[in-house]
Design a protein around this motif. Sequence first.
Motif, PDB file in Angstrom:
ATOM      1  N   UNK A 188       4.929  11.661   2.719  1.00 28.04           N
ATOM      2  CA  UNK A 188       5.433  10.846   1.604  1.00 28.04           C
ATOM      3  C   UNK A 188       6.954  10.882   1.521  1.00 28.04           C
ATOM      4  N   UNK A 189       7.549  11.949   2.047  1.00 26.64           N
ATOM      5  CA  UNK A 189       9.004  12.079   1.983  1.00 26.64           C
ATOM      6  C   UNK A 189       9.717  11.241   3.034  1.00 26.64           C
ATOM      7  N   UNK A 223      -3.455  12.307  -0.357  1.00 28.51           N
ATOM      8  CA  UNK A 223      -4.299  13.383  -0.895  1.00 28.51           C
ATOM      9  C   UNK A 223      -4.881  13.013  -2.259  1.00 28.51           C
ATOM     10  N   UNK A 224      -4.058  12.529  -3.170  1.00 29.29           N
ATOM     11  CA  UNK A 224      -4.520  12.188  -4.508  1.00 29.29           C
ATOM     12  C   UNK A 224      -4.619  10.684  -4.743  1.00 29.29           C
ATOM     13  N   UNK A 239       4.915  13.223  -7.573  1.00 30.72           N
ATOM     14  CA  UNK A 239       5.156  14.651  -7.786  1.00 30.72           C
ATOM     15  C   UNK A 239       4.815  15.495  -6.562  1.00 30.72           C
ATOM     16  N   UNK A 240       4.338  14.860  -5.488  1.00 31.40           N
ATOM     17  CA  UNK A 240       3.941  15.609  -4.281  1.00 31.40           C
ATOM     18  C   UNK A 240       4.579  14.983  -3.047  1.00 31.40           C
ATOM     19  N   UNK A 241       5.892  15.167  -2.882  1.00 35.65           N
ATOM     20  CA  UNK A 241       6.575  14.528  -1.750  1.00 35.65           C
ATOM     21  C   UNK A 241       6.150  15.063  -0.388  1.00 35.65           C
ATOM     22  N   UNK A 242       5.521  16.242  -0.364  1.00 36.04           N
ATOM     23  CA  UNK A 242       5.101  16.819   0.915  1.00 36.04           C
ATOM     24  C   UNK A 242       3.678  16.416   1.306  1.00 36.04           C
ATOM     25  N   UNK A 300       0.836  -1.207   0.000  1.00 35.54           N
ATOM     26  CA  UNK A 300       0.000   0.000   0.000  1.00 35.54           C
ATOM     27  C   UNK A 300       0.869   1.253   0.000  1.00 35.54           C
ATOM     28  N   UNK A 301       1.951   1.233   0.765  1.00 38.27           N
ATOM     29  CA  UNK A 301       2.856   2.392   0.804  1.00 38.27           C
ATOM     30  C   UNK A 301       3.499   2.608  -0.566  1.00 38.27           C
ATOM     31  N   UNK A 302       3.930   1.548  -1.218  1.00 38.12           N
ATOM     32  CA  UNK A 302       4.558   1.666  -2.537  1.00 38.12           C
ATOM     33  C   UNK A 302       3.585   2.202  -3.583  1.00 38.12           C
ATOM     34  N   UNK A 303       2.330   1.759  -3.519  1.00 36.12           N
ATOM     35  CA  UNK A 303       1.332   2.256  -4.468  1.00 36.12           C
ATOM     36  C   UNK A 303       1.115   3.748  -4.280  1.00 36.12           C
ATOM     37  N   UNK A 304       0.958   4.185  -3.053  1.00 33.11           N
ATOM     38  CA  UNK A 304       0.701   5.606  -2.791  1.00 33.11           C
ATOM     39  C   UNK A 304       1.921   6.467  -3.125  1.00 33.11           C
ATOM     40  N   UNK A 305       3.119   5.945  -2.897  1.00 33.95           N
ATOM     41  CA  UNK A 305       4.328   6.697  -3.265  1.00 33.95           C
ATOM     42  C   UNK A 305       4.406   6.878  -4.780  1.00 33.95           C
ATOM     43  N   UNK A 306       3.977   5.857  -5.527  1.00 38.99           N
ATOM     44  CA  UNK A 306       3.990   5.965  -6.987  1.00 38.99           C
ATOM     45  C   UNK A 306       2.954   6.978  -7.468  1.00 38.99           C
ATOM     46  N   UNK A 307       1.785   6.994  -6.829  1.00 43.07           N
ATOM     47  CA  UNK A 307       0.739   7.940  -7.230  1.00 43.07           C
ATOM     48  C   UNK A 307       1.142   9.373  -6.904  1.00 43.07           C
ATOM     49  N   UNK A 308       1.782   9.569  -5.756  1.00 47.58           N
ATOM     50  CA  UNK A 308       2.123  10.912  -5.281  1.00 47.58           C
ATOM     51  C   UNK A 308       3.579  11.280  -5.578  1.00 47.58           C
TER      52      UNK A 308
END
Length: 286
Positions: A225-226, A276-277, A83-86, A73-81
């Motif tokens: 995310x960072x 967020x996204x 462009x938004x590390x914050x 789940x963390x890897x999926x959300x990191x891939x989606x976000x």
Amino acid sequence: MLSFLCRQCQRSTLASVFASRQFSSTSVALARRDKESKIRVPSKKALAAKSRRRAAKVAKAEEKLEKLSLLDAINVLRAVEVASPNSAYELFVKTEIKNGIAVPRGRVNLPREAKAKTEDKILVFAEGRQAEEAKRAGAHIVGGPELVDGVVNNRFKATTILCTPALIRAITPKLGRVLGPLGLMPSERRGTVTDDIAGYIQRIQGSSEWRADKNGSIRLPIALLSFPVEDVVKNIRFFLASVKRATGNSKEDERKTKGQGAKPVTMINKVMLSSRQGPGIRLSDW
């Protein structure tokens, strides 16, 4: 025939006709009316069976939903976000609230905070030596029943309110209806009615409070995310351990209550991680 009579005679004739007319209902119509007037009330057994069928249907639908492990789940959300590390991860925990069971709440000090902590403003109802100890421990507002009107009028604002057992009866009549809905009313169950005011203040320093809403839902920004994946996992595991302790689902509670009778347990129905996204992802290994 009535047209040939005067108005007064017409009225008297009509009145006599209606007075002599008899209204009646047939047996069929009466039976139908009696049947409609009887409201069918389902028995407790029928209601329980209906509830079980509904719960089984919901459980079956839940099983069909895809679940991921925490790392996936963390890897999926990191891939989606990407462009938004914050952006922040948000953890959602759904607990099952039943009658007679308190809304889950607790305090936690995450290994790595996702946002700057807001300082607790502590108000203490105490007198004498305990009031002096509370001031030395870091309480912001300390006093006796004279503070009640200030709290009711919103002159004294606090995020945590403590009280000594000697004063709880004096403040409850006015403050119960004001602080109760806000979750701030001191109570022995929560440990906020205590003679060890200084010890309680020391225990909560550096921690933040979490609580479920009236539907049993808990939402919390758990990490950024960072953050490295290891820090995100630690935060989530740490917070879920706090929720399990507060709801009676931890292994420690099982060992303590073994052989001591049943203890009320608030069931945890699901845990989700989102951003967020990104989508809300149900976790399979919480």
